[in-house]
Scaffold this active site. Structure first.
Site, PDB file in Angstrom:
ATOM      1  N   ALA A 186      36.670  25.339  72.979  1.00  0.00           N
ATOM      2  CA  ALA A 186      35.590  26.175  73.514  1.00  0.00           C
ATOM      3  C   ALA A 186      34.262  25.622  73.001  1.00  0.00           C
ATOM      4  O   ALA A 186      34.219  24.976  71.949  1.00  0.00           O
ATOM      5  CB  ALA A 186      35.774  27.612  73.035  1.00  0.00           C
TER       6      ALA A 186
ATOM      7  N   GLY B 237      40.687  25.435  72.569  1.00  0.00           N
ATOM      8  CA  GLY B 237      40.882  25.872  73.954  1.00  0.00           C
ATOM      9  C   GLY B 237      41.354  24.743  74.860  1.00  0.00           C
ATOM     10  O   GLY B 237      41.990  24.996  75.892  1.00  0.00           O
TER      11      GLY B 237
ATOM     12  N   GLU C 132      44.967  24.704  74.332  1.00  0.00           N
ATOM     13  CA  GLU C 132      45.513  25.893  75.011  1.00  0.00           C
ATOM     14  C   GLU C 132      45.539  25.699  76.526  1.00  0.00           C
ATOM     15  O   GLU C 132      46.466  26.168  77.199  1.00  0.00           O
ATOM     16  CB  GLU C 132      44.677  27.128  74.637  1.00  0.00           C
ATOM     17  CG  GLU C 132      44.870  27.504  73.175  1.00  0.00           C
ATOM     18  CD  GLU C 132      43.875  28.543  72.708  1.00  0.00           C
ATOM     19  OE1 GLU C 132      42.656  28.294  72.801  1.00  0.00           O
ATOM     20  OE2 GLU C 132      44.308  29.619  72.256  1.00  0.00           O
TER      21      GLU C 132
ATOM     22  N   GLU D  76      40.669  26.362  65.115  1.00  0.00           N
ATOM     23  CA  GLU D  76      39.854  27.581  65.094  1.00  0.00           C
ATOM     24  C   GLU D  76      39.726  28.180  63.700  1.00  0.00           C
ATOM     25  O   GLU D  76      38.697  28.753  63.340  1.00  0.00           O
ATOM     26  CB  GLU D  76      40.449  28.638  66.039  1.00  0.00           C
ATOM     27  CG  GLU D  76      40.346  28.308  67.515  1.00  0.00           C
ATOM     28  CD  GLU D  76      41.509  27.489  68.058  1.00  0.00           C
ATOM     29  OE1 GLU D  76      42.290  26.936  67.244  1.00  0.00           O
ATOM     30  OE2 GLU D  76      41.635  27.406  69.289  1.00  0.00           O
TER      31      GLU D  76
HETATM   32  N1  COA Z   1      31.779  22.807  71.150  1.00  0.00           N
HETATM   33  C1  COA Z   1      30.520  22.377  71.319  1.00  0.00           C
HETATM   34  N2  COA Z   1      30.144  21.113  71.112  1.00  0.00           N
HETATM   35  C2  COA Z   1      31.084  20.233  70.730  1.00  0.00           C
HETATM   36  C3  COA Z   1      32.431  20.607  70.536  1.00  0.00           C
HETATM   37  C4  COA Z   1      32.758  21.959  70.772  1.00  0.00           C
HETATM   38  N3  COA Z   1      34.010  22.417  70.654  1.00  0.00           N
HETATM   39  N4  COA Z   1      33.127  19.521  70.132  1.00  0.00           N
HETATM   40  C5  COA Z   1      32.256  18.508  70.100  1.00  0.00           C
HETATM   41  N5  COA Z   1      31.023  18.926  70.450  1.00  0.00           N
HETATM   42  C6  COA Z   1      29.795  18.141  70.547  1.00  0.00           C
HETATM   43  C7  COA Z   1      29.209  17.824  69.186  1.00  0.00           C
HETATM   44  O1  COA Z   1      28.466  18.906  68.695  1.00  0.00           O
HETATM   45  C8  COA Z   1      28.373  16.607  69.527  1.00  0.00           C
HETATM   46  O2  COA Z   1      27.213  17.048  70.183  1.00  0.00           O
HETATM   47  P1  COA Z   1      25.756  16.418  69.787  1.00  0.00           P
HETATM   48  O3  COA Z   1      25.885  14.966  70.091  1.00  0.00           O
HETATM   49  O4  COA Z   1      24.804  17.142  70.700  1.00  0.00           O
HETATM   50  O5  COA Z   1      25.571  16.699  68.337  1.00  0.00           O
HETATM   51  C9  COA Z   1      29.205  15.883  70.568  1.00  0.00           C
HETATM   52  O6  COA Z   1      30.085  16.857  71.114  1.00  0.00           O
HETATM   53  C10 COA Z   1      30.050  14.757  70.002  1.00  0.00           C
HETATM   54  O7  COA Z   1      30.838  15.296  68.954  1.00  0.00           O
HETATM   55  P2  COA Z   1      30.852  14.704  67.462  1.00  0.00           P
HETATM   56  O8  COA Z   1      31.239  15.810  66.538  1.00  0.00           O
HETATM   57  O9  COA Z   1      29.586  13.985  67.180  1.00  0.00           O
HETATM   58  O10 COA Z   1      32.032  13.627  67.592  1.00  0.00           O
HETATM   59  P3  COA Z   1      32.968  13.094  66.417  1.00  0.00           P
HETATM   60  O11 COA Z   1      33.722  11.950  66.976  1.00  0.00           O
HETATM   61  O12 COA Z   1      32.191  12.883  65.179  1.00  0.00           O
HETATM   62  O13 COA Z   1      33.976  14.315  66.126  1.00  0.00           O
HETATM   63  C11 COA Z   1      35.519  16.075  66.723  1.00  0.00           C
HETATM   64  C12 COA Z   1      34.893  14.708  67.099  1.00  0.00           C
HETATM   65  C13 COA Z   1      36.381  16.511  67.900  1.00  0.00           C
HETATM   66  C14 COA Z   1      36.374  15.912  65.462  1.00  0.00           C
HETATM   67  C15 COA Z   1      34.391  17.108  66.450  1.00  0.00           C
HETATM   68  O14 COA Z   1      33.454  17.057  67.536  1.00  0.00           O
HETATM   69  C16 COA Z   1      34.870  18.518  66.319  1.00  0.00           C
HETATM   70  O15 COA Z   1      35.410  18.882  65.299  1.00  0.00           O
HETATM   71  N6  COA Z   1      34.665  19.355  67.362  1.00  0.00           N
HETATM   72  C17 COA Z   1      34.991  20.759  67.335  1.00  0.00           C
HETATM   73  C18 COA Z   1      36.463  20.962  67.577  1.00  0.00           C
HETATM   74  C19 COA Z   1      36.810  22.449  67.468  1.00  0.00           C
HETATM   75  O16 COA Z   1      36.683  23.054  66.447  1.00  0.00           O
HETATM   76  N7  COA Z   1      37.307  22.993  68.581  1.00  0.00           N
HETATM   77  C20 COA Z   1      37.722  24.369  68.637  1.00  0.00           C
HETATM   78  C21 COA Z   1      36.626  25.251  69.074  1.00  0.00           C
HETATM   79  S1  COA Z   1      37.133  26.969  69.097  1.00  0.00           S
END
Ligand code: COA
Length: 258
Positions: free
Chosen positions: A65, A109, A112, A132
């Site tokens: 999400a 999500g 999911e 989460e």
């Molecule tokens: N929601 C909103 N934005 C997200 C996102 C999410 N779930 N996952 C990634 N992004 C965004 C980042 O904020 C970043 O945006 P920015 O460039 O404007 O700062 C962009 O996508 C790239 O992500 P980044 O974190 O820089 O890539 P990474 O390779 O360093 O890390 C992940 C990848 C997937 C490990 C990391 O993005 C992450 O942990 N995301 C969240 C995953 C999560 O918790 N999902 C469950 C949500 S309920």
């Protein structure tokens, strides 16, 4: 503004691509609305036999999400955002086969959503998780229910309580994905299989899905009885006559979906 869902066709297969690559295809309200609209159009389009869902870019299927939308939200706001119809329920009850083509991060999500599909084909570079817990929340798209049904309560607990990510090989080992292929073959292999499925009788596909899905709700006795009734129902279709006749005449069947 770029479309959040791209719709492509390859024969009888519709390919839906979540298109927010700069946000790793995170699911925001607009994606949900557009995905529901795309699925509604596909449901009534007889020229579509199967659906493939994937994420734009090389890096991510869907990274969960959109966390940005959570900040400052009240329970009322969140309840509104999670109103019916929900994409997870629409996908898990969709009358046509839905295949997740997992090209990268498949988190929260996104995982999911993949769990709501009929089955999952992953690139060997894909990574999976329900992170989460690290945000002080729990999976809310059916993850605690569908993940535990697919991989067992123990593996679901390990993933949901730790928030740890696993690679495609491990996801395959625990039964979270059904097929893992090299990243550069993901699209071709998925579309080849989806194309063959989409070429089956649409009527029979629908009945087969309904019978398998019943196993999630029924006891074995109820399910086997239900399967027998659906099996016999197939004998009322023109496609059953055609399928059997084509086999006996050593030719390909011509399905009519009746
Ligand atoms: N929601 C909103 N934005 C997200 C996102 C999410 N779930 N996952 C990634 N992004 C965004 C980042 O904020 C970043 O945006 P920015 O460039 O404007 O700062 C962009 O996508 C790239 O992500 P980044 O974190 O820089 O890539 P990474 O390779 O360093 O890390 C992940 C990848 C997937 C490990 C990391 O993005 C992450 O942990 N995301 C969240 C995953 C999560 O918790 N999902 C469950 C949500 S309920």
């Amino acid at each position: 503004m770029a479309k959040t869902i791209l719709v492509e066709r390859e024969g009888r297969v519709a390919i839906l691509t979540v298109n927010r690559p700069d946000k790793l295809n995170a699911l925001n309200d607009q994606v949900r609305v557009d995905l529901l609209a795309a699925l509604a159009a596909i449901e009534t389009d007889d020229s579509v036999g199967a659906v493939v869902i994937t994420g734009a870019g090389e890096k991510s299927f869907i990274a969960g999400a959109d966390i940005g939308e959570f900040a400052g939200r009240t329970p009322f706001d969140q309840r509104h955002a999670m109103r019916s119809p929900r994409i997870f329920d629409i996908m898990s009850t969709f009358p046509k086969p839905v295949i997740a083509m997992i090209n990268g991060f498949c988190l929260g999500g996104g995982c999911e959503l993949a769990l709501s599909c009929d089955f999952r084909i992953a690139s060997d570079k894909a990574r999976f998780g329900q992170p989460e817990i690290k945000l002080g929340i729990i999976p809310g798209g059916g993850g605690t229910q569908r993940l535990s049904r697919l991989v067992g309560v123990g593996q679901a607990m390990r993933l949901i309580l730790s928030g740890d990510m696993i690679d495609a090989a491990e996801a395959s080992r625990i039964g979270l994905v059904e097929l893992v292929v090299p990243a550069d073959e993901l699209r071709a292999k998925t579309l080849e299989l989806a194309g063959r499925i989409a070429g089956m009788s649409p009527l029979t596909l629908k009945i087969a899905k309904e019978s398998v899905r019943a196993s999630e709700k029924m006891s074995i006795e109820e399910g086997v009885t239900y399967e027998r009734d659906l099996f016999c129902l197939c004998f009322s279709s023109a496609d059953k006559e055609e399928g059997v006749k084509a086999f006996l005449e050593k030719r390909q069947p011509q399905w009519t979906g009746r």
